[in-house]
Motif scaffolding. Structure first.
Motif, PDB file in Angstrom:
ATOM      1  N   UNK A 249       0.844  -1.199   0.000  1.00 52.93           N
ATOM      2  CA  UNK A 249       0.000   0.000   0.000  1.00 52.93           C
ATOM      3  C   UNK A 249       0.874   1.241   0.000  1.00 52.93           C
ATOM      4  N   UNK A 250       0.703   2.082  -1.002  1.00 52.08           N
ATOM      5  CA  UNK A 250       1.509   3.303  -1.112  1.00 52.08           C
ATOM      6  C   UNK A 250       1.254   4.249   0.053  1.00 52.08           C
ATOM      7  N   UNK A 251       0.069   4.194   0.632  1.00 55.83           N
ATOM      8  CA  UNK A 251      -0.248   5.070   1.767  1.00 55.83           C
ATOM      9  C   UNK A 251       0.624   4.771   2.982  1.00 55.83           C
ATOM     10  N   UNK A 252       1.155   3.559   3.076  1.00 52.12           N
ATOM     11  CA  UNK A 252       1.995   3.170   4.213  1.00 52.12           C
ATOM     12  C   UNK A 252       3.477   3.164   3.884  1.00 52.12           C
ATOM     13  N   UNK A 253       3.795   3.017   2.606  1.00 53.36           N
ATOM     14  CA  UNK A 253       5.192   2.987   2.174  1.00 53.36           C
ATOM     15  C   UNK A 253       5.238   3.521   0.753  1.00 53.36           C
ATOM     16  N   UNK A 254       6.062   4.520   0.513  1.00 55.12           N
ATOM     17  CA  UNK A 254       6.029   5.234  -0.765  1.00 55.12           C
ATOM     18  C   UNK A 254       6.880   4.582  -1.854  1.00 55.12           C
ATOM     19  N   UNK A 255       7.193   3.323  -1.710  1.00 56.40           N
ATOM     20  CA  UNK A 255       7.926   2.628  -2.774  1.00 56.40           C
ATOM     21  C   UNK A 255       7.164   2.797  -4.093  1.00 56.40           C
ATOM     22  N   UNK A 256       7.867   3.069  -5.192  1.00 58.70           N
ATOM     23  CA  UNK A 256       7.158   3.358  -6.458  1.00 58.70           C
ATOM     24  C   UNK A 256       6.299   2.214  -6.978  1.00 58.70           C
ATOM     25  N   UNK A 257       6.579   0.972  -6.568  1.00 63.46           N
ATOM     26  CA  UNK A 257       5.762  -0.150  -7.035  1.00 63.46           C
ATOM     27  C   UNK A 257       4.522  -0.384  -6.181  1.00 63.46           C
ATOM     28  N   UNK A 258       4.397   0.342  -5.068  1.00 66.28           N
ATOM     29  CA  UNK A 258       3.216   0.170  -4.225  1.00 66.28           C
ATOM     30  C   UNK A 258       2.021   0.932  -4.797  1.00 66.28           C
ATOM     31  N   UNK A 259       0.823   0.523  -4.421  1.00 69.37           N
ATOM     32  CA  UNK A 259      -0.394   0.987  -5.080  1.00 69.37           C
ATOM     33  C   UNK A 259      -1.102   2.044  -4.237  1.00 69.37           C
ATOM     34  N   UNK A 260      -1.389   3.219  -4.813  1.00 67.66           N
ATOM     35  CA  UNK A 260      -2.139   4.239  -4.071  1.00 67.66           C
ATOM     36  C   UNK A 260      -3.586   3.823  -3.838  1.00 67.66           C
ATOM     37  N   UNK A 261      -4.228   4.484  -2.883  1.00 68.86           N
ATOM     38  CA  UNK A 261      -5.565   4.068  -2.464  1.00 68.86           C
ATOM     39  C   UNK A 261      -6.600   4.145  -3.576  1.00 68.86           C
TER      40      UNK A 261
END
Length: 383
Positions: A249-261
């Motif tokens: 989850x991008x909301x918890x970790x801003x790694x570019x492969x993580x998914x925004x809400x």
């Protein structure tokens, strides 16, 4: 009648005699009982111990691990034995069994820093060849699978089903004929990033044709690493569910492969699945961090859209408590302690991946009736 009365009287007298001679609960049965030390028993975990519950659940609903890099890792080893246990890898048969793993998606990734980066088709073919040999070498532990049904068959026979993919999109060499050839060689997942037709700007016309042909064949689209515009366009074009094979989850970790809400919500509406990895870089340094991502994806996308991927044997650093595939029961135990119902856990471990595969196969059967194999070329669509 007299004989019957005599038998009843004798039985009554015997019962009374036993009652009179039997010790009461207040009497000691032995003069040494009072002096005997209490018997020490090994402590038993309570019936609702989360780890015990996790192991019991994984017996019926094993983990469908969505991203395992074992083939590329084995290529670097001069010798290995996955049945006895192999300390140089994160994944071997004893630990897979301890971890309650029922199926694996074997990623056919390009080895970094090698000439294979210039010849991705060759690299993927070599890994497919190696993967098939490895599965054949351990028939008591592994079984090849090309569909949801074959994964279930492997589980029912006590084997771990191996599904081939994801492979990088570069492996098809901008050719739909190559995509079909790889599908015949059992490739079932393709990652849509890193090509001229799936970029930051989104899908080109040829990229859309690739998605349609994947739907016709029954090849899953992996959107980990894809740009936001590519993700949105794939969701609009695809007639089958999509997956993120190793994204948090991008909301918890801003790694570019993580998914925004917002994309997680769209993924849930499209009945896709986000497979959260056991990766310190993408999810966090502790087991609880991975559980936080699973909680978040479940809340935003829905329990039907969350799954697991270990990212083992990919060179990733793993969170404390999740060093290898044997540690999945501890992650499930953490979710049990957080109040996840068994129905959601069953979807997380096995059910969601099964559903996506089945819906993709159904979409492929429907598309095959409407659409012949595409002969489109990138030069004609993206000139």
């Amino acid at each position: 009648m007299a004989d019957l009365q005599s038998e009843l009287t004798a039985a009554t007298e015997i019962g009374e005699l036993e009652e009179l001679t039997s010790p009461t609960t207040d009497e000691l049965t032995s003069p040494t009982d009072e002096l005997a030390p209490p018997t020490e028993e090994a402590p038993r975990p309570p019936a609702d111990d989360p780890l015990d519950r996790a192991r019991a659940l994984l017996t019926n609903h094993p983990v469908a691990d969505g991203y395992c890099g074992l083939p590329a890792t084995l290529r670097t080893l001069p010798w290995y034995d996955l049945e006895l246990g192999e300390s140089s890898v994160d994944t071997d048969l004893p630990r897979l069994r301890d971890g309650g793993v029922g199926s694996l998606l074997w990623t056919l990734r390009l080895p970094p820093g090698t000439a294979h980066a210039e010849h991705p088709v060759t690299a993927v073919l070599e890994q497919l060849d190696l993967a098939k040999h490895v599965v054949a070498e351990y028939p008591e532990g592994l079984r090849p699978a090309r569909s949801a049904s074959e994964l279930c068959d492997a589980r029912d026979y006590g084997r771990i089903g191996v599904l081939m993919g994801p492979a990088p999109a570069a492996a098809i060499g901008d050719s739909l004929a190559t995509l079909r050839a790889l599908h015949k060689l059992d490739l079932r997942v393709l990652a849509l990033s890193g090509t001229s037709w799936a970029t930051e700007a989104g899908l080109t016309r040829f990229g859309e044709e690739v998605v349609r042909e994947m739907n016709r064949l029954g090849v899953l689209a992996d959107l980990t690493g894809a740009s936001e515009r590519t993700v949105r366009r794939v969701l609009a074009v695809a007639k089958a569910p999509v997956i993120f094979t190793h994204s948090g989850a991008h909301a918890l970790n801003s790694h570019p492969d993580n998914v925004p809400d917002d994309l997680l919500a769209e993924l849930g509406a499209a009945r896709g699945v986000c497979l959260v990895p056991c990766s310190a870089e993408r999810t966090g340094a502790e087991l609880g961090d991975v559980a936080d991502h699973l909680d978040h994806v479940r809340r935003v996308a829905g329990p039907q859209s969350v799954g697991l991927s270990g990212a083992y044997d990919t060179g990733a650093v793993h969170p404390d408590g999740l060093a290898d595939v044997s540690r999945y029961p501890h992650l499930i135990a953490e979710l049990i302690a957080r109040g996840w119902p068994d129905s959601d856990l069953a979807q997380l471990t096995w059910g969601n991946v099964q559903r996506v595969l089945r819906e993709t196969e159904f979409a492929a059967r429907a598309a095959a009736l409407r659409r012949p194999p595409s002969t489109a070329r990138i030069e004609g669509l993206d000139a």
